[in-house]
Scaffold this motif. Structure first.
Motif, PDB file in Angstrom:
ATOM      1  N   ARG A   1     -39.933 -48.665 -93.848  1.00  0.00           N
ATOM      2  CA  ARG A   1     -40.899 -49.140 -94.849  1.00  0.00           C
ATOM      3  C   ARG A   1     -40.853 -50.671 -94.907  1.00  0.00           C
ATOM      4  N   ARG A   2     -42.033 -51.283 -94.845  1.00  0.00           N
ATOM      5  CA  ARG A   2     -42.144 -52.753 -94.823  1.00  0.00           C
ATOM      6  C   ARG A   2     -41.272 -53.340 -93.709  1.00  0.00           C
ATOM      7  N   ALA A   3     -41.593 -52.959 -92.490  1.00  0.00           N
ATOM      8  CA  ALA A   3     -40.789 -53.370 -91.335  1.00  0.00           C
ATOM      9  C   ALA A   3     -40.705 -54.880 -91.187  1.00  0.00           C
ATOM     10  N   TYR A   4     -41.678 -55.619 -91.775  1.00  0.00           N
ATOM     11  CA  TYR A   4     -41.641 -57.080 -91.691  1.00  0.00           C
ATOM     12  C   TYR A   4     -40.389 -57.669 -92.345  1.00  0.00           C
ATOM     13  N   GLN A   5     -39.683 -56.869 -93.162  1.00  0.00           N
ATOM     14  CA  GLN A   5     -38.445 -57.350 -93.774  1.00  0.00           C
ATOM     15  C   GLN A   5     -37.284 -57.406 -92.778  1.00  0.00           C
ATOM     16  N   ARG A   6     -37.464 -56.801 -91.624  1.00  0.00           N
ATOM     17  CA  ARG A   6     -36.481 -56.846 -90.528  1.00  0.00           C
ATOM     18  C   ARG A   6     -35.106 -56.333 -90.985  1.00  0.00           C
ATOM     19  N   LYS A   7     -35.102 -55.151 -91.557  1.00  0.00           N
ATOM     20  CA  LYS A   7     -33.863 -54.558 -92.029  1.00  0.00           C
ATOM     21  C   LYS A   7     -33.300 -53.607 -90.974  1.00  0.00           C
ATOM     22  N   VAL A   8     -32.232 -54.068 -90.326  1.00  0.00           N
ATOM     23  CA  VAL A   8     -31.535 -53.295 -89.296  1.00  0.00           C
ATOM     24  C   VAL A   8     -30.046 -53.376 -89.596  1.00  0.00           C
ATOM     25  N   ALA A   9     -29.329 -52.271 -89.455  1.00  0.00           N
ATOM     26  CA  ALA A   9     -27.885 -52.280 -89.710  1.00  0.00           C
ATOM     27  C   ALA A   9     -27.176 -51.374 -88.713  1.00  0.00           C
ATOM     28  N   TYR A  10     -25.896 -51.632 -88.527  1.00  0.00           N
ATOM     29  CA  TYR A  10     -25.053 -50.837 -87.627  1.00  0.00           C
ATOM     30  C   TYR A  10     -24.029 -50.110 -88.489  1.00  0.00           C
TER      31      TYR A  10
ATOM     32  N   GLN B   1     -33.217 -55.242 -83.203  1.00  0.00           N
ATOM     33  CA  GLN B   1     -33.406 -56.528 -83.881  1.00  0.00           C
ATOM     34  C   GLN B   1     -34.326 -57.468 -83.115  1.00  0.00           C
ATOM     35  N   SER B   2     -34.673 -57.153 -81.904  1.00  0.00           N
ATOM     36  CA  SER B   2     -35.438 -58.079 -81.066  1.00  0.00           C
ATOM     37  C   SER B   2     -36.876 -58.223 -81.562  1.00  0.00           C
ATOM     38  N   ASP B   3     -37.473 -59.373 -81.262  1.00  0.00           N
ATOM     39  CA  ASP B   3     -38.853 -59.628 -81.671  1.00  0.00           C
ATOM     40  C   ASP B   3     -39.849 -58.614 -81.099  1.00  0.00           C
ATOM     41  N   PRO B   4     -39.756 -58.270 -79.801  1.00  0.00           N
ATOM     42  CA  PRO B   4     -40.729 -57.299 -79.282  1.00  0.00           C
ATOM     43  C   PRO B   4     -40.688 -55.958 -80.010  1.00  0.00           C
ATOM     44  N   PHE B   5     -39.490 -55.491 -80.369  1.00  0.00           N
ATOM     45  CA  PHE B   5     -39.409 -54.215 -81.085  1.00  0.00           C
ATOM     46  C   PHE B   5     -40.055 -54.349 -82.463  1.00  0.00           C
ATOM     47  N   PHE B   6     -39.752 -55.456 -83.174  1.00  0.00           N
ATOM     48  CA  PHE B   6     -40.340 -55.633 -84.507  1.00  0.00           C
ATOM     49  C   PHE B   6     -41.849 -55.809 -84.420  1.00  0.00           C
ATOM     50  N   ASP B   7     -42.320 -56.532 -83.415  1.00  0.00           N
ATOM     51  CA  ASP B   7     -43.767 -56.686 -83.258  1.00  0.00           C
ATOM     52  C   ASP B   7     -44.429 -55.323 -83.072  1.00  0.00           C
ATOM     53  N   HIS B   8     -43.787 -54.473 -82.279  1.00  0.00           N
ATOM     54  CA  HIS B   8     -44.330 -53.121 -82.072  1.00  0.00           C
ATOM     55  C   HIS B   8     -44.306 -52.327 -83.376  1.00  0.00           C
ATOM     56  N   ALA B   9     -43.203 -52.449 -84.139  1.00  0.00           N
ATOM     57  CA  ALA B   9     -43.099 -51.725 -85.409  1.00  0.00           C
ATOM     58  C   ALA B   9     -44.177 -52.180 -86.387  1.00  0.00           C
ATOM     59  N   LEU B  10     -44.437 -53.484 -86.430  1.00  0.00           N
ATOM     60  CA  LEU B  10     -45.465 -54.002 -87.340  1.00  0.00           C
ATOM     61  C   LEU B  10     -46.855 -53.569 -86.903  1.00  0.00           C
ATOM     62  N   ASP B  11     -47.096 -53.618 -85.595  1.00  0.00           N
ATOM     63  CA  ASP B  11     -48.418 -53.244 -85.078  1.00  0.00           C
ATOM     64  C   ASP B  11     -48.726 -51.769 -85.320  1.00  0.00           C
TER      65      ASP B  11
ATOM     66  N   SER C   1     -47.327 -50.404 -99.147  1.00  0.00           N
ATOM     67  CA  SER C   1     -45.986 -50.157 -98.612  1.00  0.00           C
ATOM     68  C   SER C   1     -46.097 -49.596 -97.202  1.00  0.00           C
ATOM     69  N   PRO C   2     -46.483 -50.452 -96.240  1.00  0.00           N
ATOM     70  CA  PRO C   2     -46.711 -49.956 -94.872  1.00  0.00           C
ATOM     71  C   PRO C   2     -45.450 -49.375 -94.248  1.00  0.00           C
ATOM     72  N   ARG C   3     -45.641 -48.299 -93.491  1.00  0.00           N
ATOM     73  CA  ARG C   3     -44.532 -47.633 -92.806  1.00  0.00           C
ATOM     74  C   ARG C   3     -44.888 -47.427 -91.341  1.00  0.00           C
ATOM     75  N   THR C   4     -43.885 -47.485 -90.496  1.00  0.00           N
ATOM     76  CA  THR C   4     -44.075 -47.129 -89.098  1.00  0.00           C
ATOM     77  C   THR C   4     -43.430 -45.767 -88.860  1.00  0.00           C
ATOM     78  N   ASN C   5     -43.987 -44.978 -87.951  1.00  0.00           N
ATOM     79  CA  ASN C   5     -43.439 -43.637 -87.740  1.00  0.00           C
ATOM     80  C   ASN C   5     -42.709 -43.559 -86.397  1.00  0.00           C
ATOM     81  N   TRP C   6     -41.872 -42.550 -86.268  1.00  0.00           N
ATOM     82  CA  TRP C   6     -41.035 -42.393 -85.085  1.00  0.00           C
ATOM     83  C   TRP C   6     -41.868 -42.203 -83.821  1.00  0.00           C
ATOM     84  N   ARG C   7     -42.944 -41.467 -83.922  1.00  0.00           N
ATOM     85  CA  ARG C   7     -43.760 -41.207 -82.736  1.00  0.00           C
ATOM     86  C   ARG C   7     -44.222 -42.513 -82.090  1.00  0.00           C
TER      87      ARG C   7
END
Length: 379
Positions: free
Chosen positions: A76-85, A116-126, A133-139
Motif C-alpha cells: 500500500r502506497r508503494a511510493y513510501q519505499r517500505k522494505v524490510a528484512y 529496494q532498487s529503483d526499477p522494482f519500485f518504478d514497476h510497483a508504482l506503475d 490508498s494505491p496498492r500494487t498486486n502480486w500478479r
C-alpha cells in the motif's frame, strides 16, 4: 566506484520466476506462540532493519506469518519505499507482502536489495491502482523483469551491500548515543530546578510576518530568505524554499544570524532551529534573537529536549489549532545557569560529532546508491 561486474553470464528472469509471495496465515493458538506484530507503521522508508513492533498480547486482527530471512514489502502506497528484512518470527499486516527467494536461483540475502532498487519500485508504482490508498498486486509484481547474477556473484554483491548496511546502522547508533548523552545532562538541569530563566531573560522575541503577496516586486527576487516551519527539521534552519526582495524583507522583522526560530502554530508547534543565513519568517514562527552562536545552539537543544517541548506545550493556547503566542513563549522557563561554559562546550562537541557522523552516513548512502544502480540500474 565500480564493482567490476561481468553481466554476460546474467540471466533475464521475471520476479515470479525466482521469488514466492508467501501468504502463510496463522490464527488462534498457533498465532499465540508468536509475540510480535508488524504493521506498516513499523517499517521505515529506506530502512531494512525492523526496530520496533507491536505486542500480540495487545490484540491484533493480522494473520499473515513472517519468518526470518523473508523480505517484507509494503504494497500500500508503494511510493513510501517500505522494505524490510525479517530477522524474527512475527505476524504482519495484510498490506505487507512476505517475499521468499527460491534459494536454488536467488539468495535470500540478495532479495531485499533487489526489492529496494529503483526499477522494482518504478514497476510497483506503475502497477499500483487506487487514488487515496494505491496498492500494487502480486500478479503485476511477478511480471517484473531483471537481470539475475549467478549465485556466487549474488553472494559477493550481497556481502558488500550488507557490510555497508551494518556500518550505516552502527553510525546511526553512535549518533543516537551522542544525542542521548547530552539529553541526559540537560534533563539533570531540569530535575535540579536551579537557575531557571524565562526566555524573556535570555533573549528578545520577534514574530514573523509575510510580505504582501499583492506586491509582485516583493517576491520576484532571490535576495533574502523567507523562512516557514517547513524549513525547521534539524538544529540548523534548512535553506529557505522562498526568497523575497530587500524591499519585501523590510516589511517584515529581520532575523539575524543565530536567531532561534520556533514554530508556534499547528502540527509543527515546538520545532526549533538556529538561523545561519539572515532573513525573515512568516507569522507562524517566533524567533529568539540577541544570542551568540554557542548560546543559540544551547537554547535550541533545551527547546528540542522532551522536557523543553513539555514546557512549550504547557504554555500553548487551547483552541481548535494549537498555538503559542509570543507573550507565552517569553514566559517559558529554561535551565540557564550563569556559568554555562561546560554546557556550551557539550552542545558544540555534540554538533561536531553529529555532523561528522552525518557526513559519513551521507557518503555511505551515496556508495550504496551507486552499488544498487550498477547492479540493478536506476538509483
Amino acid at each position: 566506484m565500480s564493482l567490476g561486474l561481468d553481466k554476460s553470464t546474467w540471466q533475464r528472469v521475471t520476479f515470479g520466476d525466482v521469488v514466492r509471495n508467501v501468504n502463510e496465515t496463522l490464527k488462534g493458538a498457533a498465532a499465540g506462540a508468536i509475540d510480535r506484530v508488524i504493521a506498516m507503521e513499523h517499517m521505515d522508508p529506506g530502512e531494512l532493519k525492523i526496530e520496533r513492533w507491536g505486542d500480540i498480547a495487545d490484540g491484533t486482527t493480522f494473520t499473515r506469518r513472517v519468518r526470518p530471512r523473508q523480505t517484507l514489502f509494503g504494497k500500500r502506497r508503494a511510493y513510501q519505499r517500505k522494505v524490510a528484512y525479517a530477522e524474527f518470527d512475527a505476524i504482519c499486516s495484510g498490506d505487507i507482502y512476505t517475499f521468499e527467494a527460491d534459494e536454488t536461483r536467488m539468495l535470500g540475502e540478495f532479495l531485499p536489495f533487489l526489492v529496494q532498487s529503483d526499477p522494482f519500485f518504478d514497476h510497483a508504482l506503475d502497477t499500483s491502482a487506487g487514488s487515496l490508498s494505491p496498492r500494487t498486486n502480486w500478479r503485476d509484481l511477478a511480471d517484473f523483469e531483471f537481470e539475475l547474477p549467478p549465485l556466487d556473484e549474488q553472494k559477493r554483491i550481497a556481502d558488500l551491500l550488507w557490510a555497508i548496511e551494518r556500518h550505516r546502522l552502527q553510525l546511526a547508533e553512535m549518533e543516537e548515543a551522542v544525542r542521548s548523552s547530552l539529553d541526559v545532562r540537560l534533563a539533570e538541569l531540569w530535575v535540579a530546578d536551579s537557575e531557571m530563566q524565562p526566555i524573556s531573560g535570555i533573549g528578545d522575541c520577534v514574530t514573523g510576518s509575510t510580505p504582501s503577496k499583492a506586491n509582485a516586486s516583493y517576491w520576484n527576487s532571490a535576495d533574502v530568505p523567507f523562512y516557514t516551519p517547513s524549513e525547521i527539521e534539524h538544529d540548523t534552519m534548512h535553506a529557505a524554499r522562498q526568497r523575497v526582495s530587500v524591499a519585501g524583507a523590510a516589511t517584515g522583522r529581520a532575523l539575524p544570524e543565530f536567531a532561534v526560530a520556533v514554530a508556534c502554530i499547528g502540527g509543527d508547534m515546538g520545532k526549533s532551529a538556529v538561523v545561519r543565513e539572515p532573513g525573515i519568517s512568516n507569522q507562524q514562527i517566533t524567533s529568539i534573537v540577541g544570542l551568540d552562536e554557542a548560546d543559540a545552539y544551547l537554547v535550541q537543544c533545551l527547546l528540542a529536549h522532551p522536557l523543553g517541548r513539555q514546557a512549550l506545550e504547557a504554555r500553548e493556547t487551547t483552541t481548535i489549532v494549537r498555538k503559542l503566542n509570543k507573550s507565552d513563549l517569553m514566559k517559558v522557563q529554561l535551565p540557564w545557569p550563569a556559568e554555562r561554559s561546560v554546557l556550551r562546550r557539550l552542545v558544540t562537541d555534540k554538533r561536531v560529532a553529529v555532523a561528522t557522523l552525518r557526513s559519513e552516513l551521507d557518503s555511505l548512502g551515496r556508495l550504496r546508491s551507486a552499488a544498487l544502480a550498477e547492479v540493478f540500474g536506476g538509483n
